[in-house]
Write a protein that holds these residues in place. Structure first.
Motif, PDB file in Angstrom:
ATOM      1  N   MET A 111       0.725  -1.274  -0.125  1.00  0.00           N
ATOM      2  CA  MET A 111       0.092  -0.122   0.026  1.00  0.00           C
ATOM      3  C   MET A 111       0.800   1.405   0.080  1.00  0.00           C
ATOM      4  SD  MET A 111      -3.463  -0.634   2.193  1.00  0.00           S
ATOM      5  CE  MET A 111      -2.625  -1.429   3.520  1.00  0.00           C
ATOM      6  N   LEU A 112       1.968   1.313   0.847  1.00  0.00           N
ATOM      7  CA  LEU A 112       2.866   2.339   0.941  1.00  0.00           C
ATOM      8  C   LEU A 112       3.494   2.725  -0.444  1.00  0.00           C
ATOM      9  CD1 LEU A 112       4.833   1.893   4.370  1.00  0.00           C
ATOM     10  CD2 LEU A 112       3.187   3.941   3.708  1.00  0.00           C
ATOM     11  N   GLU A 114       2.028   2.402  -3.233  1.00  0.00           N
ATOM     12  CA  GLU A 114       1.122   2.970  -4.321  1.00  0.00           C
ATOM     13  C   GLU A 114       0.851   4.441  -3.772  1.00  0.00           C
ATOM     14  OE1 GLU A 114      -0.310   1.794  -7.040  1.00  0.00           O
ATOM     15  OE2 GLU A 114       1.151  -0.109  -6.467  1.00  0.00           O
ATOM     16  N   ILE A 115       1.469   4.932  -2.659  1.00  0.00           N
ATOM     17  CA  ILE A 115       1.395   6.343  -2.319  1.00  0.00           C
ATOM     18  C   ILE A 115       2.145   7.026  -3.240  1.00  0.00           C
ATOM     19  CG2 ILE A 115       1.481   7.845  -0.506  1.00  0.00           C
ATOM     20  CD1 ILE A 115      -0.897   6.191  -0.047  1.00  0.00           C
ATOM     21  N   GLY A 116       1.682   8.346  -3.969  1.00  0.00           N
ATOM     22  CA  GLY A 116       2.259   9.299  -4.634  1.00  0.00           C
ATOM     23  C   GLY A 116       2.738  10.258  -3.919  1.00  0.00           C
ATOM     24  N   ASN A 117       2.146  10.605  -2.995  1.00  0.00           N
ATOM     25  CA  ASN A 117       2.204  11.776  -2.000  1.00  0.00           C
ATOM     26  C   ASN A 117       3.494  11.719  -0.942  1.00  0.00           C
ATOM     27  OD1 ASN A 117       2.418  13.755   0.072  1.00  0.00           O
ATOM     28  ND2 ASN A 117      -0.053  14.388  -0.300  1.00  0.00           N
ATOM     29  N   LYS A 219      -3.678  -1.478 -11.885  1.00  0.00           N
ATOM     30  CA  LYS A 219      -2.782  -1.327 -10.817  1.00  0.00           C
ATOM     31  C   LYS A 219      -2.805  -2.656  -9.776  1.00  0.00           C
ATOM     32  CE  LYS A 219      -0.749   2.699 -10.428  1.00  0.00           C
ATOM     33  NZ  LYS A 219       0.699   2.832 -10.650  1.00  0.00           N
TER      34      LYS A 219
END
Lengths: 321, 295
Positions: A111-112, A114-117, A219
């Motif tokens: 999950m981390l 997939e984080i763009g921010n 994804k």
């Protein structure tokens, strides 16, 4: 460096003798000595102490004078009325921890990733790593406070949403104990455990994702078809290590969450081999009997480790040896 | 590149899950901090969650003026400082020697050390060995327990192996002994790895409570975390306060509760770790990776 390498060339006629080499590198040998002596006393002497599980050991008569009794203590442990309950708890708790505690950090890493921010990612990482560095004592304090009957956050929240009428006394219901134990373990270690997997994910060739997305893979498909297969070797290695450690996992957590094993209601589900060894050995001073129980656990662990490694090797994947 | 609807949905869900995870990790710490600054009697009315309602320093005052807790705190600090220094000294020397070529018996030393990572004698034999060495109930035990961490040896050694040879050779030509080279040349350039492993060791020593609970009987030698087990499991204010000294007894019992004292003690024991954590975080990811690759 010099000293270490040159001596080999120093002797003009072939290899210098062992004593000569030892003498020439005495400084390095001196650096090594304290650590070896330490390991000998603090790690190897207790290993030899396993022998006292075959004795009727007594602190005052000592090792040499205590009589040998063979497998009597093992027999006594297997025949004890608690034995099957202890085995059930040990395996159930260990298995639940593996079943939920092992995939959890992998999922967090996925999950981390997939984080763009980056700012958000960093905050989540920073916060979730923290509990790993907090002692089980403090964690138990936090758990007791959160689950408290009076003004505990969990009961308050559940009541606010009208999910329960009366506050639940979480720590006094045996049915909930394994769930609480596993949840708290996941809470404590999920962040720290994700570090390794996150690093493995970062190492994946980005062109794989590019070509997959050109082919129209979503994804989720990319995660299952690229990410997970690519980090599979890391997962397998850690799974084997975890299985080898299966029965070791968790003494401190059980100890503090049952209030030093004093919570009588919970002990029927919380007594594991480790807590039993502690109670019999340290509290009741039945040293030989407790050592026998502990040794039984070590043997089970080794068997599990070898079995897990064998299965991994047979499946043609990574193995430890 | 445009994201499909499914991908967008998944992304939103992941953000939400992670936000919830971060919150439930953070909240127990925050709430305990808040409760430690809130009057105990006010806390028991309920509803204190994100911010103190009736601010007070009373709880901390009791904790800091309580001799037993202060003594335990002192032991913890002393143990952490001395223990870390001693452990780093012997661990780094051991690892440095093992990073050299041509050391006699090197292979044996390595196996000897690594073997202890996988097998141990268990609690009871360890207890008996410590008992016979007269380390039971001593401060020395608190320092010696876990002194050589093989995991740290491996990380140190990996670092030393990567040092360029030239550095040390020039010092040797200037007439330095091997110990001289280590302390004057190698140590100063090993800052990051030393910082990381010192912090790891310090956190371990700071948090270790179980072994002192088993091996230390003397109440004056008990570290804070071990004492905290007793404090957390105290049932009533009366028993807690009767176990503490007179200052606490003189306090108006109504405004201080067991819970408020527990929270303040927990914070006192945890805040130092939370303060060094930002420094720790810079390094530990690397440390974890080096260690796990070697497994």
């Amino acid at each position: 460096m010099l000293q270490a390498e040159r001596p080999i060339q120093a002797g003009q006629a072939g290899q210098p003798s062992l004593w000569m080499r030892l003498f020439q590198q005495w400084e390095f040998q001196l650096m090594i000595l304290p650590a070896i002596v330490f390991l000998l006393i603090f790690n190897y002497a207790p290993m030899w102490g396993i022998l006292l599980s075959f004795q009727e050991y007594n602190l005052f008569t000592g090792f040499w004078e205590s009589p040998w009794v063979g497998f009597e203590h093992f027999q006594m442990f297997f025949d004890s009325p608690e034995f099957w309950n202890i085995m059930r708890n040990t395996f159930a708790i260990s298995f639940l921890k593996l079943l939920i505690g092992f995939p959890a950090p992998i999922m967090l890493a996925l999950m981390l990733n997939e984080i763009g921010n980056l700012f958000f990612k960093r905050i989540v990482q920073t916060i979730t790593y923290i509990p790993h560095f907090i002692s089980w004592v403090v964690v138990s304090g936090l758990v007791f406070s959160m689950l408290a009957v009076d003004n505990g956050a969990v009961n308050d929240t559940l009541q606010q949403f009208n999910l329960i009428e009366e506050p639940i006394n979480w720590m006094s219901i045996p049915e909930y104990f394994w769930g609480i134990l596993v949840t708290v373990n996941v809470w404590k270690e999920i962040g720290f455990g994700s570090i390794v997997y996150l690093a493995a994910i970062v190492g994946i060739d980005p062109s794989l994702y590019e070509s997959a997305s050109i082919d129209g893979a979503s994804k989720l498909q990319q995660i299952f078809k690229i990410t997970i297969p690519c980090i599979a070797p890391v997962i397998v290695i850690f799974l084997i290590l975890n299985i080898g450690n299966l029965l070791n996992a968790g003494f401190e957590d059980v100890f503090v969450l049952t209030r030093n094993l004093n919570n009588g209601i919970l002990m029927s589900v919380a007594e594991t081999i480790d807590t039993y060894v502690y109670q019999m050995g340290i509290l009741n001073q039945r040293f030989s009997y407790a050592t026998a129980a502990g040794l039984f656990k070590s043997i089970l662990s080794i068997v599990l480790l070898i079995a897990a490694n064998g299965i991994a090797r047979r499946l043609g994947r990574t193995s430890l040896w | 590149m445009k994201l499909s609807l499914g991908d967008k949905l998944m992304r939103v869900m992941i953000y939400m899950i992670l936000a919830v995870l971060a919150f439930i990790t953070f909240y127990p710490f925050w709430n305990s901090l808040v409760l430690s600054f809130n009057t105990g009697s006010d806390t028991s009315l309920g509803g204190v969650s994100f911010w103190p309602r009736d601010f007070t320093l009373e709880n901390y005052q009791i904790v800091f003026e309580e001799k037993k807790i202060f003594q335990a705190y002192l032991i913890t600090i002393l143990r952490t400082l001395v223990g870390t220094a001693v452990a780093m000294f012997f661990t780094s020397l051991f690892a440095y020697a093992l990073s050299k070529k041509g050391i006699v018996f090197k292979k044996f030393y390595m196996i000897f050390a690594v073997f202890t990572m996988f097998f141990n004698g268990g609690l009871i034999p360890y207890f008996i060995v410590m008992y016979h060495l007269n380390l039971y109930n001593t401060f020395a035990f608190l320092i010696l327990h876990g002194l050589i961490n093989v995991y740290n040896v491996i990380i140190f050694r990996t670092f030393f192996l990567e040092l360029p040879d030239g550095l040390e050779e020039s010092a040797k030509i200037d007439g330095c002994t091997n110990f001289g080279v280590f302390f004057r040349i190698v140590l100063p350039i090993s800052g990051p790895v030393f910082a990381t492993l010192s912090l790891f060791t310090a956190v371990f020593l700071w948090n270790d409570w179980f072994f002192p609970a088993v091996f230390i009987n003397d109440q004056n030698l008990i570290p804070l975390q071990t004492m905290m087990v007793q404090i957390i499991n105290e049932g009533t204010t009366a028993t807690l306060i009767s176990n503490l000294n007179t200052y606490a007894q003189n306090l108006v019992e109504n405004s201080v509760t067991v819970r408020s004292i527990q929270m303040a003690t927990m914070m006192v024991a945890t805040l130092p770790i939370l303060f060094i954590y930002p420094f720790l975080q810079r390094f530990f990811v690397k440390g974890v990776l080096v260690g796990s690759l070697k497994e």
